[in-house]
Scaffold this motif. Structure first.
Motif, PDB file in Angstrom:
ATOM      1  N   ASP A 150      16.877  41.072  18.267  1.00 34.43           N
ATOM      2  CA  ASP A 150      17.286  42.167  17.460  1.00 34.43           C
ATOM      3  C   ASP A 150      18.380  42.715  18.420  1.00 34.43           C
ATOM      4  OD1 ASP A 150      15.340  42.339  15.447  1.00 34.43           O
ATOM      5  OD2 ASP A 150      13.950  43.695  16.781  1.00 34.43           O
ATOM      6  N   GLY A 151      18.945  41.986  19.251  1.00 35.66           N
ATOM      7  CA  GLY A 151      20.235  42.303  20.021  1.00 35.66           C
ATOM      8  C   GLY A 151      21.387  41.504  19.531  1.00 35.66           C
ATOM      9  N   THR A 152      22.095  40.604  20.573  1.00 39.62           N
ATOM     10  CA  THR A 152      23.314  39.857  20.219  1.00 39.62           C
ATOM     11  C   THR A 152      23.237  38.944  18.877  1.00 39.62           C
ATOM     12  OG1 THR A 152      23.934  40.251  22.389  1.00 39.62           O
ATOM     13  CG2 THR A 152      25.010  38.341  20.942  1.00 39.62           C
ATOM     14  N   LYS A 153      21.876  38.422  18.833  1.00 41.78           N
ATOM     15  CA  LYS A 153      21.574  37.278  17.737  1.00 41.78           C
ATOM     16  C   LYS A 153      21.778  38.158  16.507  1.00 41.78           C
ATOM     17  CE  LYS A 153      18.003  34.038  16.349  1.00 41.78           C
ATOM     18  NZ  LYS A 153      16.817  33.502  16.495  1.00 41.78           N
ATOM     19  N   ALA A 154      21.026  39.243  16.237  1.00 39.78           N
ATOM     20  CA  ALA A 154      21.411  39.856  15.176  1.00 39.78           C
ATOM     21  C   ALA A 154      22.738  40.460  14.757  1.00 39.78           C
ATOM     22  CB  ALA A 154      20.232  41.138  14.991  1.00 39.78           C
ATOM     23  N   LEU A 159      27.855  40.157  11.550  1.00 39.05           N
ATOM     24  CA  LEU A 159      29.403  39.824  11.725  1.00 39.05           C
ATOM     25  C   LEU A 159      29.751  38.690  11.232  1.00 39.05           C
ATOM     26  CD1 LEU A 159      30.165  40.891  15.668  1.00 39.05           C
ATOM     27  CD2 LEU A 159      30.651  42.518  13.467  1.00 39.05           C
ATOM     28  N   GLN A 160      29.073  37.595  11.284  1.00 39.10           N
ATOM     29  CA  GLN A 160      29.354  36.439  10.447  1.00 39.10           C
ATOM     30  C   GLN A 160      29.295  36.686   8.812  1.00 39.10           C
ATOM     31  OE1 GLN A 160      26.459  33.609  12.303  1.00 39.10           O
ATOM     32  NE2 GLN A 160      28.150  32.283  12.512  1.00 39.10           N
ATOM     33  N   ALA A 161      28.358  37.424   8.614  1.00 39.86           N
ATOM     34  CA  ALA A 161      28.124  37.850   7.040  1.00 39.86           C
ATOM     35  C   ALA A 161      29.341  38.747   6.565  1.00 39.86           C
ATOM     36  CB  ALA A 161      26.933  38.275   6.889  1.00 39.86           C
ATOM     37  N   GLU A 164      33.822  39.015  10.143  1.00 44.70           N
ATOM     38  CA  GLU A 164      34.534  39.498  11.146  1.00 44.70           C
ATOM     39  C   GLU A 164      35.192  38.441  12.228  1.00 44.70           C
ATOM     40  OE1 GLU A 164      35.960  42.332  14.236  1.00 44.70           O
ATOM     41  OE2 GLU A 164      35.441  42.315  12.025  1.00 44.70           O
ATOM     42  N   GLY A 165      36.456  38.404  12.412  1.00 46.18           N
ATOM     43  CA  GLY A 165      36.943  37.262  13.129  1.00 46.18           C
ATOM     44  C   GLY A 165      37.179  37.820  14.547  1.00 46.18           C
ATOM     45  N   ILE A 166      36.483  36.798  15.290  1.00 43.28           N
ATOM     46  CA  ILE A 166      36.543  36.876  16.887  1.00 43.28           C
ATOM     47  C   ILE A 166      37.114  35.636  17.433  1.00 43.28           C
ATOM     48  CG2 ILE A 166      35.457  37.023  18.946  1.00 43.28           C
ATOM     49  CD1 ILE A 166      33.337  38.874  17.557  1.00 43.28           C
ATOM     50  N   ASP A 167      38.235  35.499  17.825  1.00 40.71           N
ATOM     51  CA  ASP A 167      38.827  34.170  18.469  1.00 40.71           C
ATOM     52  C   ASP A 167      38.292  33.791  19.558  1.00 40.71           C
ATOM     53  OD1 ASP A 167      41.189  33.945  16.469  1.00 40.71           O
ATOM     54  OD2 ASP A 167      41.072  36.069  16.657  1.00 40.71           O
ATOM     55  N   HIS A 168      38.120  34.523  20.601  1.00 40.24           N
ATOM     56  CA  HIS A 168      37.759  34.121  21.974  1.00 40.24           C
ATOM     57  C   HIS A 168      36.504  35.221  22.486  1.00 40.24           C
ATOM     58  CE1 HIS A 168      41.112  31.608  21.394  1.00 40.24           C
ATOM     59  NE2 HIS A 168      40.428  30.647  21.973  1.00 40.24           N
ATOM     60  N   ARG A 346      28.491  31.732  20.811  1.00 38.75           N
ATOM     61  CA  ARG A 346      29.257  30.601  20.487  1.00 38.75           C
ATOM     62  C   ARG A 346      29.420  30.277  18.875  1.00 38.75           C
ATOM     63  NH1 ARG A 346      26.397  25.072  19.905  1.00 38.75           N
ATOM     64  NH2 ARG A 346      24.162  25.867  19.330  1.00 38.75           N
ATOM     65  N   ALA A 347      28.523  30.748  18.201  1.00 34.85           N
ATOM     66  CA  ALA A 347      28.640  30.543  16.743  1.00 34.85           C
ATOM     67  C   ALA A 347      29.620  31.170  16.143  1.00 34.85           C
ATOM     68  CB  ALA A 347      27.174  31.082  15.998  1.00 34.85           C
ATOM     69  N   LEU A 348      30.095  32.102  16.813  1.00 38.03           N
ATOM     70  CA  LEU A 348      31.457  32.893  16.387  1.00 38.03           C
ATOM     71  C   LEU A 348      32.621  32.414  16.778  1.00 38.03           C
ATOM     72  CD1 LEU A 348      30.323  36.740  16.677  1.00 38.03           C
ATOM     73  CD2 LEU A 348      30.575  35.390  14.706  1.00 38.03           C
ATOM     74  N   CYS A 349      32.750  31.764  18.081  1.00 35.83           N
ATOM     75  CA  CYS A 349      33.856  31.631  18.891  1.00 35.83           C
ATOM     76  C   CYS A 349      33.808  30.836  20.256  1.00 35.83           C
ATOM     77  CB  CYS A 349      34.782  32.840  18.916  1.00 35.83           C
ATOM     78  SG  CYS A 349      34.253  34.124  20.269  1.00 35.83           S
TER      79      CYS A 349
END
Length: 392
Positions: A150-154, A159-161, A164-168, A346-349
């Motif tokens: 229920d933390g960063t994973k969620a 944010l993916q849904a 939200e754009g995170i570059d690094h 790492r799934a985001l950036c």
């Protein structure tokens, strides 16, 4: 005619050491928050960040961003800490945040409340000098030391849904090994746990034909998986390893064949494997061990993270350059150690990890020299400046 001029409020200075002490005083042993996330939110709102509390289950999470344009440089960390263990063994109260001879002592001093405070301090100093050419964000969770569901994973999934754009991203885990600045993590091995349960039939040891002993079956299974050489390593990674973490029969009698035996194993694996392929292999070994047995063998697996690597390039050079400039140390780009929330981010950036020397994390009298917290703040400040100079 008079033209109205909007004057931005002054940036509130942040002191990394005092902010760390304020965070340590919040007893935030997973899954408790203890008010730690409120401390972070107040500091960030004082710097003009738009803060979103994202609570999943009983876990407090926070995503904060200042700026609307790209690139978006994110800092990730966790306010939760592990239990203190034997509190009587501590030289000071684990949540007192005591300062002794230039050393800050308390649970979370290293892992990793100081890194959160250092990044906020570095951001405040950056903003006081002017706006960066892009956005700065923070992803802070209260579930890194727990089961991490229920933390960063969620938060990452949400944010993916939303798009939200995170570059690094830079994660503030205590990656330095022996000297401040000697190591940056650019990847991590994956982790899979398996619980093996062998169900047999209880009976008298003098009449084995009337029973089905699960213990020899479990022994065969463990010997087979322990003896297998998973690999010889992978580029940039050490070899994968399997460890037996517990064997349980629970038989107090000397003349009884037990009805059940269980064991657990953990595999830390490099990118030469996937969690799914290892889960399949562990299950197949269960079938082999149970062949001809008048009972049942069950293997349940849980993949807590896949292996990943952020390939060396412009981003890793910016981080390594900031570290060397402020510490005088050329950092190793490493993939050693356990897992962290970087496995979800790492799934985001692209993501790397850098923080304090981790020798006392999770230990009695966890501690960090004030001088190293100041150095970490300087590294983060330079990293922010160099990042936007490169990518902004």
């Amino acid at each position: 005619m008079t033209t109205a001029v909007t004057i931005a409020p002054p940036i509130v200075p942040i002191d990394a050491v005092e902010l760390t002490r304020e965070l340590i005083r919040r007893n935030s042993v997973t899954p408790a928050d203890g008010g730690a996330m409120d401390v972070v939110q107040r500091a960030l709102e004082g710097l003009g960040f738009a803060c979103r509390r994202m609570k999943f289950g009983e876990i407090e999470n926070l995503y904060a961003r200042r700026g609307l344009q790209g690139p978006n440089l994110c800092f990730a960390g966790h306010t939760d800490v592990v239990p203190v263990g034997d509190e009587g063994a501590w030289s000071v109260g684990p949540f007192e945040a005591a300062l002794k001879d230039g050393i800050l002592i308390g649970r979370g001093a290293v892992d990793m409340k100081s890194a959160i405070a250092a990044f906020i301090d570095a951001t405040a100093q950056t903003l006081a000098a002017g706006e960066p050419r892009g956005s700065i964000s923070l992803l802070i969770t209260g579930d890194e030391e727990g089961i991490a569901v229920d933390g960063t994973k969620a938060v990452v999934a949400a944010l993916q849904a939303e798009g939200e754009g995170i570059d690094h991203c830079v994660v503030g885990e205590p990656t330095s090994s022996a000297t401040m600045g000697d190591m940056i993590k650019i990847g991590r091995r994956g982790s899979i746990n398996a619980t093996i349960t062998v169900e047999g039939r209880q009976g008298h040891v003098a009449y084995p034909q009337r029973a089905a002993n699960p213990v020899p079956v479990l022994i065969r299974y463990l010997a087979a998986v322990q003896d297998k050489v998973l690999d010889q390593g992978y580029q940039g990674f050490q070899p994968s390893n399997l460890e037996v973490t517990t064997v349980d029969v629970g038989n107090a009698a000397t003349n009884v064949i037990p009805a059940q035996a269980t064991a657990r194993v953990n595999i830390r694996f490099n990118p030469g494997h996937t969690g799914a392929s290892l889960a399949q292999w562990l299950t197949e070994e269960g079938e082999k061990a149970g062949a001809g047995f008048a009972g049942k063998v069950t293997v349940k697996t849980h993949i807590s993270g896949e292996a990943f690597l952020t390939a060396p390039g412009d981003f890793t050079e910016v981080v390594a350059g900031a570290v060397k400039a402020e510490t005088g140390v050329e950092p190793d780009l490493s993939t050693t150690g356990g897992t962290s929330d970087a496995r979800f981010i790492r799934a985001l950036c692209p993501v790397v990890e850098f923080g304090l020397v981790g020798t006392t994390m999770h230990a009695v009298d966890e501690r960090a020299p004030v001088s190293e917290i100041r150095t970490l703040t300087a590294v983060y400040k330079r990293l922010i400046a160099d990042y936007f100079a490169k990518f902004g």
